[in-house]
Design a protein around this motif. Structure first.
Motif, PDB file in Angstrom:
ATOM      1  N   UNK A  10       0.808  -1.199   0.000  1.00 17.79           N
ATOM      2  CA  UNK A  10       0.000   0.000   0.000  1.00 17.79           C
ATOM      3  C   UNK A  10       0.843   1.249   0.000  1.00 17.79           C
ATOM      4  N   UNK A  11       0.175   2.382   0.163  1.00 22.88           N
ATOM      5  CA  UNK A  11       0.814   3.690   0.220  1.00 22.88           C
ATOM      6  C   UNK A  11       0.838   4.155   1.666  1.00 22.88           C
ATOM      7  N   UNK A  12       2.038   4.403   2.188  1.00 28.02           N
ATOM      8  CA  UNK A  12       2.195   4.820   3.577  1.00 28.02           C
ATOM      9  C   UNK A  12       3.214   5.946   3.663  1.00 28.02           C
ATOM     10  N   UNK A  13       3.204   6.630   4.792  1.00 22.76           N
ATOM     11  CA  UNK A  13       4.181   7.673   5.054  1.00 22.76           C
ATOM     12  C   UNK A  13       5.439   7.095   5.680  1.00 22.76           C
ATOM     13  N   UNK A  14       6.546   7.762   5.485  1.00 27.19           N
ATOM     14  CA  UNK A  14       7.802   7.329   6.069  1.00 27.19           C
ATOM     15  C   UNK A  14       7.675   7.208   7.583  1.00 27.19           C
ATOM     16  N   UNK A  15       8.294   6.156   8.127  1.00 26.12           N
ATOM     17  CA  UNK A  15       8.298   5.939   9.557  1.00 26.12           C
ATOM     18  C   UNK A  15       7.241   4.982  10.073  1.00 26.12           C
ATOM     19  N   UNK A  16       6.266   4.653   9.248  1.00 27.13           N
ATOM     20  CA  UNK A  16       5.203   3.743   9.671  1.00 27.13           C
ATOM     21  C   UNK A  16       5.551   2.320   9.261  1.00 27.13           C
ATOM     22  N   UNK A  17       4.641   1.393   9.520  1.00 27.79           N
ATOM     23  CA  UNK A  17       4.892  -0.022   9.299  1.00 27.79           C
ATOM     24  C   UNK A  17       3.881  -0.639   8.349  1.00 27.79           C
ATOM     25  N   UNK A  18       4.318  -1.690   7.679  1.00 23.49           N
ATOM     26  CA  UNK A  18       3.460  -2.531   6.860  1.00 23.49           C
ATOM     27  C   UNK A  18       3.836  -3.980   7.103  1.00 23.49           C
ATOM     28  N   UNK A  19       2.879  -4.861   6.946  1.00 26.61           N
ATOM     29  CA  UNK A  19       3.123  -6.291   7.035  1.00 26.61           C
ATOM     30  C   UNK A  19       2.665  -6.953   5.753  1.00 26.61           C
ATOM     31  N   UNK A  20       3.605  -7.521   5.021  1.00 24.58           N
ATOM     32  CA  UNK A  20       3.296  -8.240   3.804  1.00 24.58           C
ATOM     33  C   UNK A  20       3.082  -9.715   4.104  1.00 24.58           C
ATOM     34  N   UNK A  60      19.135 -11.244   6.107  1.00 28.59           N
ATOM     35  CA  UNK A  60      18.611  -9.965   5.661  1.00 28.59           C
ATOM     36  C   UNK A  60      19.639  -9.193   4.855  1.00 28.59           C
ATOM     37  N   UNK A  61      19.152  -8.418   3.911  1.00 31.01           N
ATOM     38  CA  UNK A  61      20.006  -7.439   3.259  1.00 31.01           C
ATOM     39  C   UNK A  61      20.376  -6.352   4.257  1.00 31.01           C
ATOM     40  N   UNK A  62      21.570  -5.792   4.101  1.00 34.74           N
ATOM     41  CA  UNK A  62      22.021  -4.758   5.024  1.00 34.74           C
ATOM     42  C   UNK A  62      21.078  -3.552   5.052  1.00 34.74           C
ATOM     43  N   UNK A  63      20.447  -3.264   3.941  1.00 35.81           N
ATOM     44  CA  UNK A  63      19.595  -2.096   3.843  1.00 35.81           C
ATOM     45  C   UNK A  63      18.328  -2.191   4.690  1.00 35.81           C
ATOM     46  N   UNK A  64      17.945  -3.408   5.078  1.00 36.73           N
ATOM     47  CA  UNK A  64      16.711  -3.585   5.848  1.00 36.73           C
ATOM     48  C   UNK A  64      16.947  -4.203   7.214  1.00 36.73           C
ATOM     49  N   UNK A  65      18.146  -4.644   7.489  1.00 36.39           N
ATOM     50  CA  UNK A  65      18.447  -5.302   8.760  1.00 36.39           C
ATOM     51  C   UNK A  65      18.164  -4.361   9.924  1.00 36.39           C
ATOM     52  N   UNK A  66      17.442  -4.863  10.917  1.00 45.24           N
ATOM     53  CA  UNK A  66      17.048  -4.058  12.054  1.00 45.24           C
ATOM     54  C   UNK A  66      15.696  -3.411  11.900  1.00 45.24           C
ATOM     55  N   UNK A  67      15.179  -3.347  10.684  1.00 44.82           N
ATOM     56  CA  UNK A  67      13.871  -2.747  10.424  1.00 44.82           C
ATOM     57  C   UNK A  67      12.838  -3.766   9.959  1.00 44.82           C
ATOM     58  N   UNK A  68      13.267  -4.739   9.168  1.00 42.74           N
ATOM     59  CA  UNK A  68      12.359  -5.738   8.609  1.00 42.74           C
ATOM     60  C   UNK A  68      12.530  -7.060   9.341  1.00 42.74           C
ATOM     61  N   UNK A  69      11.455  -7.825   9.414  1.00 42.02           N
ATOM     62  CA  UNK A  69      11.484  -9.144  10.022  1.00 42.02           C
ATOM     63  C   UNK A  69      10.741 -10.129   9.133  1.00 42.02           C
ATOM     64  N   UNK A  70      11.423 -11.200   8.744  1.00 43.27           N
ATOM     65  CA  UNK A  70      10.787 -12.251   7.972  1.00 43.27           C
ATOM     66  C   UNK A  70      10.404 -13.387   8.919  1.00 43.27           C
TER      67      UNK A  70
END
Length: 124
Positions: A10-20, A60-70
């Motif tokens: 979806x479309x979200x603002x920076x700083x918020x969360x999404x779950x795919x 995780x890719x370095x660009x998402x490590x610490x922010x994304x969780x699979x």
């Protein structure tokens, strides 16, 4: 053998969360490593995260490590990507992929099945 369907973009603002979510068909889901990739317009498909078939190993890719969780729920034939602290540079189509192996891979060509993708747009 496996059909994958992504959802939750979806479309979200920076700083918020999404779950795919990625729902898989078939009875062999629990034997497949799963990966998330993303692709922005004009760019190559980029590795994001991967998880082994049992869920015991994660990368995780370095660009998402610490922010994304699979994560995955093999009983539900579903893999998830929790995305926190989203940034505009996270904007892309996100793809779910399955690999017929216990071990994951960061290379798209090593995956056997792909979903259609779900759009994630992060505004500043």
């Amino acid at each position: 053998q496996v059909q994958l369907v992504e959802s939750g973009g979806g479309l979200v603002q920076a700083g918020v969360s999404l779950r795919l979510s990625c729902a898989a068909s078939g009875r062999t889901f629990s034997t497949y490593a799963m990966g998330w990739f993303r692709q922005a317009p004009g760019k190559e498909r980029e590795f994001v995260a991967a998880i082994s078939s049992s869920g015991g190993n994660i990368y995780y890719a370095d660009s998402v490590k610490g922010r994304f969780t699979i994560s995955r729920d093999n009983a539900k034939n579903t893999v998830y990507l929790q995305m926190n602290s989203l940034k505009p540079e996270d904007t892309a189509v996100y793809y779910c992929a399955a690999r017929r192996s216990y071990w994951y891979s960061s290379y798209p060509r090593e995956y056997d099945y792909w979903g259609q993708g779900t759009q994630v747009t992060v505004s500043s």
